[in-house]
Design a protein around this motif. Structure first.
Motif, short mmCIF file in Angstrom:
data_model
loop_
_atom_site.label_atom_id
_atom_site.label_comp_id
_atom_site.label_asym_id
_atom_site.label_seq_id
_atom_site.Cartn_x
_atom_site.Cartn_y
_atom_site.Cartn_z
N ILE A 6 0.88 -1.19 -0.06
CA ILE A 6 -0.04 -0.01 0.11
C ILE A 6 0.84 1.25 -0.11
CG2 ILE A 6 -1.69 1.36 1.41
CD1 ILE A 6 -2.59 -1.44 2.57
N ARG A 7 0.71 2.09 -0.96
CA ARG A 7 1.60 3.23 -1.22
C ARG A 7 0.74 4.55 -0.65
NH1 ARG A 7 5.83 0.73 -3.83
NH2 ARG A 7 5.15 -0.42 -5.49
N MET A 8 1.36 5.22 -0.06
CA MET A 8 0.78 6.71 0.27
C MET A 8 1.72 7.71 0.44
SD MET A 8 -0.90 6.13 4.14
CE MET A 8 -1.82 4.36 3.54
N SER A 9 1.45 8.86 0.51
CA SER A 9 2.37 10.12 0.60
C SER A 9 2.77 10.10 1.88
CB SER A 9 1.69 11.41 0.18
OG SER A 9 0.50 11.64 1.02
N PRO A 10 3.73 10.96 2.36
CA PRO A 10 3.74 11.18 3.88
C PRO A 10 2.70 11.74 4.69
CG PRO A 10 5.83 11.57 2.59
CD PRO A 10 4.71 11.41 1.53
N ALA A 17 -2.04 11.20 8.25
CA ALA A 17 -3.37 11.38 8.76
C ALA A 17 -3.97 9.83 9.00
CB ALA A 17 -4.13 11.94 7.47
N PHE A 18 -3.33 8.74 8.30
CA PHE A 18 -3.86 7.52 8.42
C PHE A 18 -3.43 6.85 10.07
CE2 PHE A 18 -2.52 3.04 8.48
CZ PHE A 18 -3.80 2.39 8.31
N LEU A 41 -5.58 6.03 13.28
CA LEU A 41 -5.65 4.82 13.98
C LEU A 41 -5.35 5.03 15.59
CD1 LEU A 41 -3.60 2.54 11.88
CD2 LEU A 41 -6.01 2.30 12.38
N SER A 42 -4.62 6.16 15.88
CA SER A 42 -4.07 6.47 17.13
C SER A 42 -5.26 7.27 18.00
CB SER A 42 -2.88 7.55 17.22
OG SER A 42 -1.80 6.64 16.54
#
Length: 120
Positions: free
Chosen positions: A57-61, A66-67, A71-72
């Motif tokens: 799974i690729r995403m920007s920094p 934000a992800f 989760l936190s």
């Protein structure tokens, strides 16, 4: 004329026990599908599942930040899930037990004793 390299369909053959074929045929019939369509769809679905398990799974920094923040963060209740968990399970409802009421356990035990005495 289409050359062999341009062909869009490729045959696939396999040997299977008769019991496996019977199971596949029964399931395919329940879905209103041919054996070939049923097996092809099941095989492709299983292959996609395996590929998705290993796909990175690729995403920007910024997206990753934000992800992780999501989760936190604190969990928020989902109203539909809360309602679902308030319902009785199907096996807990009286209707699913066939509406058979044997009465209290003591009454059932006394019925068994009286029947046992009659057999002697």
């Amino acid at each position: 004329m289409m050359s062999r390299a341009e062909r869009k369909e490729h045959p696939l053959s396999m040997r299977m026990p008769e019991t496996d074929i019977a199971i596949i045929d029964r399931a395919a019939a329940l879905r209103g599908r041919s054996r070939t369509d049923f097996v092809r769809d099941a095989a492709v679905r299983a292959a996609k599942d395996v590929l998705m398990e290993t796909a990175p799974i690729r995403m920007s920094p910024a997206g990753f930040k934000a992800f992780m923040a999501t989760l936190s963060g604190p969990a928020a209740p989902v109203p539909e899930m809360v309602e679902l968990f308030k319902r009785a399970a199907p096996w807990e409802s009286k209707a699913s037990l066939g509406d058979v009421d044997a009465g209290p356990p003591a009454a059932a035990a006394s019925k068994r004793k009286s029947r046992a005495g009659k057999r002697r």
